[in-house]
Design a protein around this motif. Structure first.
Motif, PDB file in Angstrom:
ATOM      1  N   ASN A   1       0.852  -1.190   0.000  1.00 31.75           N
ATOM      2  CA  ASN A   1       0.000   0.000   0.000  1.00 31.75           C
ATOM      3  C   ASN A   1       0.887   1.240   0.000  1.00 31.75           C
ATOM      4  N   TYR A   2       0.300   2.389  -0.212  1.00 34.93           N
ATOM      5  CA  TYR A   2       1.077   3.630  -0.248  1.00 34.93           C
ATOM      6  C   TYR A   2       0.191   4.810   0.087  1.00 34.93           C
TER       7      TYR A   2
ATOM      8  N   GLY B   1       5.615   4.186   0.949  1.00 34.38           N
ATOM      9  CA  GLY B   1       5.032   2.885   0.627  1.00 34.38           C
ATOM     10  C   GLY B   1       5.333   1.830   1.667  1.00 34.38           C
TER      11      GLY B   1
ATOM     12  N   VAL C   1      -1.169  -1.271  -6.225  1.00 34.41           N
ATOM     13  CA  VAL C   1      -0.952  -2.224  -5.140  1.00 34.41           C
ATOM     14  C   VAL C   1      -0.625  -3.584  -5.758  1.00 34.41           C
TER      15      VAL C   1
END
Ligand SMILES: [Zn+2]
Length: 137
Positions: free
Chosen positions: A61-62, A81, A105
């Motif tokens: 994820n980020y 991230g 993702v």
């Protein structure tokens, strides 16, 4: 706001990790430590071995950071991230060489060494690991 002051001994000890992702892995529980440790912080074992993580992983994820922590104010906005390396070790770090619309993702991410910041008092340039989408060579 008080400028961030670097502590060379701390960076000196972190050098293998921040430049090469090298640390210690516990032979009993498998936990990875970014510093060269004598005792595992998770299980207390004293059987740790030096290990260098793979340079690649996947993006879990980020996010885009607009209000930075102290020392990173001049670099906003920037991307951070959550990366799961190929061996399963989870790391959080800045993403570079990309824009938010380039990220997906699950995409393959690789480690690179980049300038992180400049220390306010000493003008010491701090380099370290960042991640970017895998560049096909
Ligand atoms: Zn352990």
């Amino acid at each position: 706001m008080k400028p961030l002051t670097s502590r060379p001994p701390f960076y000196w000890r972190l050098r293998p990790f921040i430049y090469r992702l090298e640390g210690s892995r516990c032979s009993v529980c498998g936990h990875f430590h970014p510093l060269n440790r004598v005792v595992c912080r998770r299980c207390g074992s004293r059987t740790l071995e030096r290990e260098r993580l793979n340079n690649a992983g996947r993006l879990v994820n980020y996010t885009v950071v607009h209000q930075a922590q102290e020392g990173f104010e001049k670099t906003t906005p920037y991307l951070v991230g959550w990366v799961e390396m190929d061996d399963g070790t989870n790391l959080v770090g800045q993403l570079t060489d990309c824009d938010p619309q380039d990220l997906k993702v699950g995409m393959t991410i690789e480690m690179v060494v980049r300038k992180l910041r400049v220390d306010g008092d000493s003008n010491l340039i701090v380099y370290g690991v960042k991640f970017r989408p895998l560049v096909q060579r």
